[in-house]
Motif scaffolding. Structure first.
Motif: not given
Length: 322
Positions: A126-145
């Protein structure tokens, strides 16, 4: 190196992240077959030394040495500044300007970009096709952060993942950072998690016009990450703009200070640096008790009303460079 396998993009691709706006795909004329080669762009630049040289001094941006201070004991907790704002609003530029202006020997700049989650095979397609949402909170590893920021605030050393934007993946190289006098934490979702907010001593929102942010994003993604215009606009309309409206802009009310025009507002940045100095010297008193009283909980560094006259005196016209 063998050329990576081409991923077929089209209507059959399933987007796992939420989207609330039309992607705008197909509005632009077809592009020529030739595409620019992608430059390797990572969240932590391995080639740059962990220091920032100014005309007066050298600032160590990887933190202080592991022995912390001259007595061999752990120093007091770091002062943590949170920088939020939309994509390409100028957060990193503002952070570097603050670092240069601060008269402290050790400063750490921690970016949310280092904490994107490891993608599954389907998500990579999906990311290769610009169809993955990198701007959604679920895209981040908040636990590690959160665990990383907690350790830095306590003066402990941490390992930071390195994210490769051209392959949408973490690299094998992790960067070591040590504790510091000041930690600047920047990212689009810097104020989106309750546990993160507890760790921030000062919260700054960089407010930049949406048209300017789009132009900067186009320039950055095309020149630095090898994307094409159609793909950047598709991702912007499908994910970036809806995410800003839903998740990022509402966090502006949580900020202690709102800085319009980003790094173009140099006098506002000078005012912020003065407050950081005063808090470091006075035992880190709360920002809202150290600034002049206003009629709002958030101080916006511009305005013409009498209640904001003192802030207006410190603003400066200008547009932020890319």
């Amino acid at each position: 190196m063998a050329e990576p396998e081409r991923v077929r993009c089209g209507k059959e691709a399933v987007v796992s992240n939420e989207s609330s706006a039309d992607s705008g795909h197909g509005l632009l004329p077809p592009l020529s077959p030739g595409r620019s080669s992608r430059r390797r762009t990572t969240s932590q630049c391995k080639s740059e030394p962990p220091l920032l040289r100014t005309s007066k001094r050298t600032i160590y941006t990887a933190g202080r040495p592991p022995w912390y201070n001259e007595h061999g004991t752990q120093s007091k907790e770091a002062f943590v500044i949170g920088l939020g704002g939309g994509s390409a609003s100028g957060k990193t530029t503002v952070a570097r300007m603050i670092i240069e202006a601060l008269d402290v020997p050790w400063v750490v700049l921690l970016s949310m970009d280092s904490f994107y989650k490891v993608l599954t095979e389907g998500q990579e397609a999906q990311a290769a096709c610009n169809e993955y949402n990198f701007d959604h909170p679920d895209a981040f590893d908040f636990e590690l952060m959160i665990s990383t920021l907690k350790k830095l605030k306590q003066g402990k050393s941490v390992k930071i993942p390195t994210y490769d934007f051209t392959t949408h993946s973490r690299t094998k190289d992790w960067k070591t950072l040590y504790g510091a006098n000041v930690v600047i934490f920047e990212g689009i979702m810097a104020f989106a998690h309750a546990e993160l907010l507890k760790l921030l001593d000062m919260k700054i929102f960089v407010d930049t016009d949406s048209d300017i942010r789009l132009v900067r994003r186009l320039r950055r993604d095309i020149s630095e990450r090898g994307r094409d215009i159609e793909g950047v606009l598709k991702q912007y309309h499908a994910f970036v703009k809806p995410a800003f409206d839903q998740y990022i802009q509402p966090t502006m009310r949580l900020a202690d200070i709102v800085v319009p025009r980003g790094s173009g507002n140099t006098v506002a940045i000078d005012l912020i640096v003065q407050h950081v100095h005063s808090q470091l010297e006075e035992g880190r008193l709360g920002l809202c008790t150290s600034v002049a009283a206003t009629s709002e909980d958030t101080l916006r560094l511009e305005g013409d009303s009498p209640s904001k006259r003192h802030a207006h005196d410190y603003t400066e016209q200008g547009d932020e460079p890319g």
